[in-house]
Design an enzyme around this catalytic site. Structure first.
Site, mmCIF file in Angstrom:
data_model
loop_
_atom_site.group_PDB
_atom_site.id
_atom_site.type_symbol
_atom_site.label_atom_id
_atom_site.label_comp_id
_atom_site.label_asym_id
_atom_site.label_seq_id
_atom_site.Cartn_x
_atom_site.Cartn_y
_atom_site.Cartn_z
ATOM 1 N N GLY B 511 -11.353 -2.899 -78.473
ATOM 2 C CA GLY B 511 -10.820 -2.075 -77.398
ATOM 3 C C GLY B 511 -11.552 -0.759 -77.251
ATOM 4 N N ALA B 551 -13.688 2.990 -89.529
ATOM 5 C CA ALA B 551 -14.275 4.278 -89.914
ATOM 6 C C ALA B 551 -15.007 4.995 -88.777
ATOM 7 C CB ALA B 551 -15.218 4.110 -91.124
ATOM 8 N N ARG B 553 -17.442 4.077 -87.201
ATOM 9 C CA ARG B 553 -18.828 4.028 -87.624
ATOM 10 C C ARG B 553 -19.690 3.122 -86.764
ATOM 11 N NH1 ARG B 553 -19.582 -0.834 -90.274
ATOM 12 N NH2 ARG B 553 -21.443 -0.224 -91.413
ATOM 13 N N GLU B 759 -11.298 7.687 -84.441
ATOM 14 C CA GLU B 759 -10.184 8.077 -85.298
ATOM 15 C C GLU B 759 -9.825 9.563 -85.220
ATOM 16 O OE1 GLU B 759 -10.433 5.799 -89.330
ATOM 17 O OE2 GLU B 759 -12.417 6.170 -88.522
#
Lengths: 157, 803
Positions: B511, B551, B553, B759
């Site tokens: 998403g 993460a 990342r 995040e």
């Protein structure tokens, strides 16, 4: 078992069904229309929203045997990739989706709102879609997409 | 800076049309026809019990039942950082909802019926239901715990000290674990992360103001709208194919290989679209449960779709936390010392959670420079649902306390809370809590951006009605990707005959928009339009290795692999073009699918003409272009076991600041979040609309965690496992959001300067709201959520006190 005839996305379907099966079950399993999603199977999340006889419903709460003669619209009955419905296009243009799991239900909810109230206020849009949960977008772009069609009239069509 | 053609543009999402038309397939949407069987799981009703006997005889007689498995069928321990769990319970159950047996049948009804008929004899055991008493382990160990764990929590209302004598994992010392995880055998502590920086006693001696508080957070659920689902099929040759709603196809493959002693070449994991992850679909969740069933039933597809109740109880939850923070500042407003004790409620298995404890530990200063720090971060086994990664990976949890400490200190010192943060912010070259220098430390930029945007320091508008109280609060944050130092990414780019390209990665679209972001990176480098590059969804037989999509990342790490693959493909294209055009490759550029010398753009070759090689009069040259790229972040160092000190524990840091404007209804305690102003520094924005979308979604998730999300656990039993009793934000709960994205410090080793953003977006929201509540009412609440009931009780208490 009971036999019912209903119209799904304009197509007449005759189905023989066990009485406990829901509209969501038969759409997904018997008709292969998986646009309506299973989220909670308790009418709490709105991911399975379809339009039944002009009104949005949680298809997980509707028993299919009740549907003799009914008309059902699912996301598959809106435009396809070659000719998106204006609201589908507005969802694309406004980045009104992330994971996409709530998206079909949200779009149908938006369609239902605009059918009964073509010029909703932002507050009315939020209120109307508040039974459809989205965990990704924070709703802002979804509201924007619905408002874009509401305000823009034929612009997207 | 070079002008980008594709990067930095809000190109439409690659998956948008699929998702608005209903064409996007999620695991539960895949149709398997008559070979489909349905799995149901018998789960533990007890938070902690010994399994004495399991009788499946009656269950096996139910018509339609094809196979039943239990812990006997898979005894190997697995885990991402600490191998502490088996696929089904073996000797004991340790949480309500733990899988005890699995049934595959030709209908869901038959599977459910069979599950009811399995008889399990349990011997209930005492449970551990809070991390602080749980950390003490056996009574005999009480006096052996470190002095810092002296019974400071006695008498605090948030702590119970039930059942201190219970050990959850008697064999903790025998479990294998990553080298940077430090279990304490003989206790319930599965990781003890220690950090010692400077001299804590001298630090507090220099403090003019010291603030000490205990902050608590309950368990919360990711609440992805798509429930977890997995389908397994084993063919006659023993090859396992798994369709999974997963953020971690390669980790799933690895852990299943371990669990069932299979070579990875015999496991194929296919991950279609995932309906929301947020960490809850990382590592292994329910995928392994269907594998032993499928192994018994070659040819069949065995499918498990979790119910919403199972998602709440039996998939990862965000760990609870009890955090004691003692923070000192001198009278000029400089932070001088921090003592932190973090007790993470890790739940019954902490194979993943142990690393959250580590991140929370080495980030325990928050985004501030503090010269003297003593931190003990404990991951504690409890008889609660399994704690795991959730958006922020420890950062929303620790910032909940840190950011309120900042406000409390600032008030005591008579300094504006924003100015106080600005004064103490980590800056370029500041030493982090782990002792190493911070690079790209841009907190101040985000503070200044938010201050300007929201008019910080100016008058706060008055409340809408007389019984409402208006307030404004600020919170800052930082976050780094928490991953093993060698977390790998790789990518393959295949040029097609028509000059379009496929990018193969095992990065997962959950998403966040990874398909589109990675396509933009590849397209930018290859000189193709964004819509000429298609990124495929993972299939571990065909897409190259990716550690996990966690993460924040992927844009950084997978982005680097994709960029390297694009450079490789580009070099191959230019080498052929150089020969065809008789111009040195170094003089050639690619743009809009054409290769030409900058000096003479008319002399051009289409990428499509050379993507498969080129036929010159003297023979063919080149060949189908395939670019390959791999990436491991360079220079990440370990941290000393005793001091938590090291140079660089993480690849990069993202900084952000949020200001919340709220109203509190003094009659009901209800909080309305009116507006959140947010600024993040992200190095380089790949797609502004998607980047902004991450911030919007994160703020609203943060708002949910602030105001009402709380998985209510009583003696280990979850009481609110549905969306009626566990409320997540709806459209009517959303605030106005004013979002600023900065690119002041491009990440040196990020593709085009990219840092992660997904995040960090939810980290400061809850403490910003709590600080705003204090501003509005003078009431400070230290335990989440800020429910109306709690706020009202606090308001009444304050009123009583004042009268």
């Amino acid at each position: 078992m009971k036999t019912v005839t209903l119209t799904v996305n304009g197509q007449s379907e005759k189905l023989t069904l066990a009485p406990h099966r829901t509209l969501l079950d038969i759409l997904r399993e018997d008709l292969g229309l998986t646009g309506a999603k299973r989220g909670c199977e308790a009418g709490e999340c709105g991911a399975c929203t379809v339009i039944l006889n002009g009104k949005p419903v949680n298809s997980c709460l509707v028993l299919a045997v009740e549907l003799d003669g009914a008309e059902v619209l699912t996301v598959e009955g809106l435009g396809g990739p070659e000719g998106l419905d204006p609201l589908q296009q507005a969802f694309v243009d406004n980045f009104a989706l992330q994971c996409g799991y709530c998206t079909p239900g949200m779009i149908l909810m938006g369609k239902a709102l605009l059918a009964q109230n073509p010029r909703p206020s932002e507050a009315e849009v939020k209120e109307f879609i508040s039974g459809n949960l989205c965990r990704c977008t924070g709703y802002e772009n979804i509201v924007k997409a619905i408002m874009a069609v509401a305000a823009g009239g034929e612009r997207h069509g | 800076m070079a002008e980008h053609r594709v990067l930095g543009k809000s190109v439409p999402r690659q998956d948008a049309v699929d998702k608005v038309t209903g064409a996007a397939r999620f695991v539960d949407d895949i149709q398997f026809g008559p070979s489909l069987l349905h799995a149901k799981i018998l789960r533990s009703p007890h938070p902690h019990a010994r399994i004495l006997a399991i009788d499946t005889a009656e269950a096996a007689k139910v018509p339609g039942v094809k196979a039943i498995v239990t812990g006997r069928d898979c005894r190997h321990y697995i885990g991402l950082y600490l191998a502490d769990r088996t696929v089904y319970a073996t000797d004991k159950v340790r949480f309500v909802g733990e899988p005890v047996a699995g049934v595959a049948a030709d209908s869901i009804e038959a599977a459910n019926e069979a599950v009811k008929l399995i008889k399990v004899e349990y011997e209930p055991l005492p449970g551990v239901f809070d991390p602080v008493s749980g950390a003490l382990g056996r009574d005999v160990l009480v006096h052996e715990t470190p002095a810092s764990s002296d019974l400071w929590w006695q008498g605090l209302p948030c702590i119970t000290t039930k059942a201190p004598g219970t050990l959850l994992h008697e064999h903790l010392g025998e479990y294998t674990c990553a080298p940077f995880i430090h279990p304490v055998p003989g206790t319930n502590i599965s990781n003890h992360f220690k950090l010692r920086k400077g001299d804590i006693d001298r630090g507090f001696a220099a403090a003019d103001v010291v603030v000490e508080n205990v902050y608590t957070l309950p368990h919360i659920q990711h609440s992805q709208i798509e429930p977890h689902a997995a389908v397994a099929q084993v063919d006659r040759a023993g090859k396992v194919t798994l369709w999974a709603s997963s953020q971690s196809p390669n980790a799933v493959r690895k852990l299943i290989a371990t669990a069932f002693e299979l070579p990875m070449s015999k496991i194929r994991v296919i991950t279609p679209y995932v309906g929301g992850g947020f960490g809850g679909k990382a590592g292994v969740t329910c995928e392994a449960l269907v594998v032993p069933l499928a192994m018994r039933l070659p040819g069949y597809h065995v499918k498990l779709t979790l119910t919403r109740e199972e998602v709440f109880q039996a998939t990862f939850v965000r760990q609870g936390l009890v955090a004691r923070l003692k923070t000192g500042a001198d009278k000029t407003g400089r932070l001088v010392a921090l003592e932190a004790e973090l007790f993470w409620d890790g739940g019954a298995y902490t194979e993943y959670g142990v690393n959250i404890t580590r991140s929370g530990g080495y980030c325990s200063s928050g985004p501030y420079e503090i010269p003297n720090i003593k931190t003990d971060s404990y991951c504690v086994y409890t008889n609660h649902p399994v704690g795991g990664p959730m958006r922020g990976f420890g950062m929303p949890e620790i910032h909940w306390g840190i950011e309120q400490q900042m406000d409390i200190l600032a008030e005591k010192l008579g300094i504006d809370p924003l100015a106080f943060r600005r004064m103490n912010a980590l800056r370029e070259g500041s030493l982090g809590a782990f002792g190493g220098p911070m690079e790209g430390a841009t907190l101040v930029d985000t503070i200044d951006a938010v201050a300007a945007k929201c008019g910080w320091g100016g008058p706060v508008p008055s409340a809408s009605t007389a019984h409402k109280l208006r307030g404004r609060g600020i919170a800052c944050m930082y976050k780094a990707p928490s991953m093993p130092p060698n977390a790998q990414s790789s990518a393959i780019i295949k040029l097609n005959e028509d000059g379009t390209a496929h990018v193969l990665t095992t990065a997962m679209e959950i998403g966040q928009g990874s398909l589109t972001a990675l396509a933009q990176i590849a397209a930018e480098e290859l000189g193709l339009a964004a819509d000429k590059v298609v990124v495929t969804l993972p299939d571990t037989d065909y897409t190259p290795y990716e550690w996990q999509t966690v993460a924040s990342r992927i844009s950084y790490s997978a982005g680097n692999a994709v960029l390297a693959a694009a450079r490789d493909a580009k070099a191959q294209l230019l080498a052929v073009a150089a020969q065809v055009l008789a111009i040195p490759a170094t003089d050639l550029v690619i743009a809009d699918g054409q290769i030409f010398p900058l000096a003479n753009p008319a002399r051009k070759l289409a990428v499509s003409d050379i993507a498969m090689g080129y036929l010159l009069p003297e023979g063919a040259i080149g060949g189908p272009v395939i670019g390959r790229g791999a990436f491991i972040p360079a220079g990440i160092t370990g941290l000393d076991k005793e001091t938590g000190q090291g140079d660089k524990p993480a690849a990069f840091w993202t900084y952000g600041t949020q200001v919340a404007d709220i109203e509190v209804d003094a009659r009901t305690g209800e909080i309305t979040v009116l507006k959140v102003t947010a600024a993040y520094e992200v190095g380089k924005i790949i797609n502004p609309a998607m980047c902004k979308g991450q911030v919007q979604g994160g703020i609203v998730q943060g708002l949910g965690s602030a105001l009402y999300e709380h998985l209510v656990l009583v003696d280990g039993k979850p009481l609110n496992s549905d969306f009626v009793d566990y409320k997540i934000p709806t459209a009517t709960d959303t605030p106005e959001m004013d979002i600023i994205l900065l690119e002041t410090s491009p990440q040196a080793d990020g593709p085009f300067g990219v840092k992660g953003i997904a995040e960090p977006t939810m980290v400061p929201t809850a403490p910003a709201i709590a600080n705003a509540v204090y501003h509005a009412t003078g009431v400070r609440i230290l335990d989440l959520p800020l429910s109306a009931e709690k706020v009202l009780a606090a308001l009444k208490k304050k009123q009583t006190r004042e009268n």
